[in-house]
Design a protein around this motif. Structure first.
Motif, short mmCIF file in Angstrom:
data_model
loop_
_atom_site.label_atom_id
_atom_site.label_comp_id
_atom_site.label_asym_id
_atom_site.label_seq_id
_atom_site.Cartn_x
_atom_site.Cartn_y
_atom_site.Cartn_z
N MET A 1 0.83 -1.20 0.00
CA MET A 1 0.00 0.00 0.00
C MET A 1 0.86 1.25 0.00
O MET A 1 0.46 2.24 -0.56
CB MET A 1 -0.93 0.00 1.20
N ALA A 2 2.01 1.18 0.63
CA ALA A 2 2.90 2.34 0.66
C ALA A 2 3.34 2.72 -0.75
O ALA A 2 3.41 3.90 -1.09
CB ALA A 2 4.10 2.08 1.55
N LEU A 3 3.62 1.72 -1.57
CA LEU A 3 4.01 2.00 -2.96
C LEU A 3 2.89 2.69 -3.72
O LEU A 3 3.14 3.58 -4.53
CB LEU A 3 4.39 0.70 -3.68
N ALA A 4 1.66 2.29 -3.46
CA ALA A 4 0.52 2.92 -4.13
C ALA A 4 0.47 4.40 -3.78
O ALA A 4 0.25 5.25 -4.66
CB ALA A 4 -0.77 2.22 -3.74
N LEU A 5 0.69 4.72 -2.53
CA LEU A 5 0.66 6.12 -2.10
C LEU A 5 1.82 6.91 -2.71
O LEU A 5 1.65 8.04 -3.16
CB LEU A 5 0.67 6.22 -0.58
N GLU A 18 -2.33 -0.10 -9.85
CA GLU A 18 -1.78 -1.46 -9.88
C GLU A 18 -1.41 -1.93 -8.47
O GLU A 18 -1.73 -3.06 -8.08
CB GLU A 18 -0.54 -1.46 -10.79
N GLU A 19 -0.77 -1.06 -7.71
CA GLU A 19 -0.38 -1.42 -6.33
C GLU A 19 -1.61 -1.59 -5.44
O GLU A 19 -1.63 -2.45 -4.56
CB GLU A 19 0.58 -0.39 -5.75
N MET A 20 -2.66 -0.79 -5.65
CA MET A 20 -3.88 -0.95 -4.87
C MET A 20 -4.56 -2.28 -5.21
O MET A 20 -5.09 -2.94 -4.32
CB MET A 20 -4.85 0.21 -5.11
N THR A 21 -4.51 -2.68 -6.46
CA THR A 21 -5.08 -3.97 -6.85
C THR A 21 -4.35 -5.09 -6.12
O THR A 21 -4.99 -6.02 -5.59
CB THR A 21 -4.99 -4.17 -8.38
N ARG A 22 -3.04 -4.99 -6.04
CA ARG A 22 -2.26 -6.01 -5.31
C ARG A 22 -2.63 -6.03 -3.83
O ARG A 22 -2.79 -7.10 -3.24
CB ARG A 22 -0.77 -5.74 -5.46
N ALA A 23 -2.74 -4.87 -3.23
CA ALA A 23 -3.10 -4.80 -1.81
C ALA A 23 -4.49 -5.39 -1.57
O ALA A 23 -4.71 -6.11 -0.58
CB ALA A 23 -3.04 -3.36 -1.31
N ARG A 24 -5.41 -5.09 -2.45
CA ARG A 24 -6.77 -5.66 -2.32
C ARG A 24 -6.74 -7.18 -2.44
O ARG A 24 -7.48 -7.87 -1.74
CB ARG A 24 -7.70 -5.04 -3.36
N ALA A 54 -7.05 7.98 -3.76
CA ALA A 54 -7.98 8.71 -4.62
C ALA A 54 -7.87 10.21 -4.40
O ALA A 54 -7.87 10.99 -5.35
CB ALA A 54 -9.42 8.23 -4.37
N VAL A 55 -7.74 10.63 -3.15
CA VAL A 55 -7.58 12.06 -2.85
C VAL A 55 -6.28 12.58 -3.46
O VAL A 55 -6.27 13.64 -4.09
CB VAL A 55 -7.61 12.32 -1.32
#
Length: 151
Positions: A1-5, A18-24, A54-55
Motif C-alpha cells: 500500500m505504501a508503494l501505491a501512495l 496497480e499497487e492498490m489492486t495487489r493490496a486488495r 484517490a484524494v
C-alpha cells in the motif's frame, strides 16, 4: 500500500492503481481485518488507503464514494481519524465547505494531534478558509486557530 501512495503522490495513476489492486488481493486472501503486532491490515484498512490514494490523485468523487461506505468501527482511532481527514480533503476538493469542515471536526474529535500536526489537514483547513472567505463559519475559524492553520 505504501508503494501505491508513493505513486499517487508522484501522479503515476496507473502504477498507484496497480499497487492498490495487489493490496486488495492480499487483503482478500486474508479475509478479515487484523491487528497482528499492532500493524493493522485487512480489507477495510486497504479501502481506507484507497481513499487516501484517490484524494492524492484528485479523484474526490471516488474517495467520497468508497470512504462513506466503510464500517471502521473495529479499527483503531488512528485509522478512523485518517479516513475522516481524507474525506475532509475530498470534500474540500469538491468545494463542499460544510461537509469538509464536518469531516475535519470529526477527525479532531478522534485524534486532535492529527489535525494539528498533519500537513494535509492543515493545508485543507487553510484552503477551506480561502474558499469560504468572509462567510467562513466560526467553527472553521476556531479549528484553524487550534490547528495553527490560518492563511
Amino acid at each position: 500500500m505504501a508503494l501505491a501512495l508513493i505513486h499517487a503522490r508522484a501522479g503515476d495513476r496507473p502504477r498507484a492503481r496497480e499497487e492498490m489492486t495487489r493490496a486488495r488481493e492480499v487483503a482478500g486472501r486474508l479475509g478479515e481485518d487484523r491487528n497482528d503486532f499492532n500493524l493493522e491490515f485487512g480489507p477495510t484498512n486497504v479501502e481506507i488507503q484507497a481513499v487516501s490514494i484517490a484524494v492524492e490523485l484528485g479523484d474526490a468523487g471516488e474517495a467520497i464514494e468508497v470512504g462513506t461506505e466503510l464500517d471502521t468501527s473495529a479499527l483503531s482511532l488512528e485509522r478512523r481519524a485518517r479516513l475522516k481527514m481524507d474525506l475532509g480533503r475530498a470534500y474540500a476538493q469538491r468545494r463542499q465547505v460544510g461537509k469538509a469542515l464536518g469531516s475535519l471536526l470529526a477527525t479532531e474529535e478522534l485524534s486532535p494531534d492529527l489535525v494539528r500536526t498533519h500537513v494535509a489537514a492543515r493545508d485543507t483547513i487553510r484552503e477551506l478558509l480561502l474558499l469560504a472567505g468572509r462567510a467562513a463559519p466560526p467553527e472553521l475559524k476556531e479549528l484553524a486557530d487550534r490547528a495553527c492553520a490560518r492563511p
